[in-house]
Design a protein around this motif. Structure first.
Motif, PDB file in Angstrom:
ATOM      1  N   LYS A 166       0.835  -1.209   0.000  1.00 19.54           N
ATOM      2  CA  LYS A 166       0.000   0.000   0.000  1.00 19.54           C
ATOM      3  C   LYS A 166       0.863   1.249   0.000  1.00 19.54           C
ATOM      4  O   LYS A 166       1.801   1.368   0.783  1.00 19.54           O
TER       5      LYS A 166
ATOM      6  N   THR B   8      -1.772  12.701   4.928  1.00 15.50           N
ATOM      7  CA  THR B   8      -2.677  12.071   5.903  1.00 15.50           C
ATOM      8  C   THR B   8      -1.877  11.303   6.935  1.00 15.50           C
ATOM      9  O   THR B   8      -2.140  11.390   8.143  1.00 15.50           O
TER      10      THR B   8
ATOM     11  N   GLU C 197     -13.775  -5.419  10.060  1.00 18.64           N
ATOM     12  CA  GLU C 197     -13.796  -3.961  10.063  1.00 18.64           C
ATOM     13  C   GLU C 197     -14.823  -3.463   9.061  1.00 18.64           C
ATOM     14  O   GLU C 197     -15.241  -4.173   8.154  1.00 18.64           O
ATOM     15  N   SER C 198     -15.234  -2.232   9.255  1.00 18.30           N
ATOM     16  CA  SER C 198     -16.070  -1.527   8.291  1.00 18.30           C
ATOM     17  C   SER C 198     -15.741  -0.055   8.391  1.00 18.30           C
ATOM     18  O   SER C 198     -15.183   0.393   9.393  1.00 18.30           O
ATOM     19  N   LYS C 199     -16.067   0.670   7.388  1.00 11.92           N
ATOM     20  CA  LYS C 199     -15.811   2.118   7.402  1.00 11.92           C
ATOM     21  C   LYS C 199     -16.914   2.835   8.138  1.00 11.92           C
ATOM     22  O   LYS C 199     -18.055   2.407   8.133  1.00 11.92           O
ATOM     23  N   ALA C 200     -16.543   3.925   8.776  1.00 13.53           N
ATOM     24  CA  ALA C 200     -17.520   4.726   9.521  1.00 13.53           C
ATOM     25  C   ALA C 200     -18.395   5.503   8.568  1.00 13.53           C
ATOM     26  O   ALA C 200     -18.057   5.793   7.464  1.00 13.53           O
TER      27      ALA C 200
END
Length: 151
Positions: free
Chosen positions: A31, A37, A148-151
């Motif tokens: 990655k 960021t 996991e998941s994105k907010a």
């Protein structure tokens, strides 16, 4: 073997830690992280110790290894788990016991603090070298899968 010292990271370590995180993400997961960021994220932890801390290994005035620790409260145990993250040792400094020393120091710090019940980390399934290192230091695979998941 060259001598190294361990210390908590300081704000002037921002660029080295950003570089290490970038290199680790590329090496272990292929990655390419967004540098701005990432720099802001590293600065966030350096400037907000309630998020966690970085521990670095320094050799001849140069940072050669680091890891981050973030905190997870366990209501079941009424104590903290310390998550070890962002582990990186420069390729030319590997196999010198630097990660082992960083991990040992983290364990000592946790004992000094007194409210830490354990250590956790995640590792890529294919990263067998890292897994062997962690096992050699007494860590073991746990019974949980990570989701996991994105907010």
């Amino acid at each position: 073997m060259n001598q190294y010292t361990l210390r908590l990271a300081r704000s002037n370590d921002l660029e080295a830690l950003t570089e290490f995180n970038q290199a680790m993400a590329l090496e272990t997961e292929g990655k390419q992280l967004d540098t701005q960021t990432l720099r802001s994220g590293v600065a966030g932890m350096l400037n907000q110790p309630h998020f966690g801390f970085y521990l670095v290994a320094e050799q001849e005035g140069e940072i050669v290894g680091s890891l981050a620790v973030t905190f997870e409260w366990s209501d079941w145990r009424n104590k903290l788990f310390w998550w070890i993250q962002s582990v990186y040792v420069r390729p030319q400094s590997r196999r010198q016991g630097i990660y082992s020393a960083l991990y040992t120091r983290v364990r000592e710090m946790a004992l000094e603090q007194g409210n830490v019940c354990g250590f956790r980390l995640y590792v890529e399934k294919e990263n067998e070298i890292a897994q062997a290192t962690y096992q050699k230091l007494g860590m073991q695979e746990c019974q949980y899968f990570m989701f996991e998941s994105k907010a």
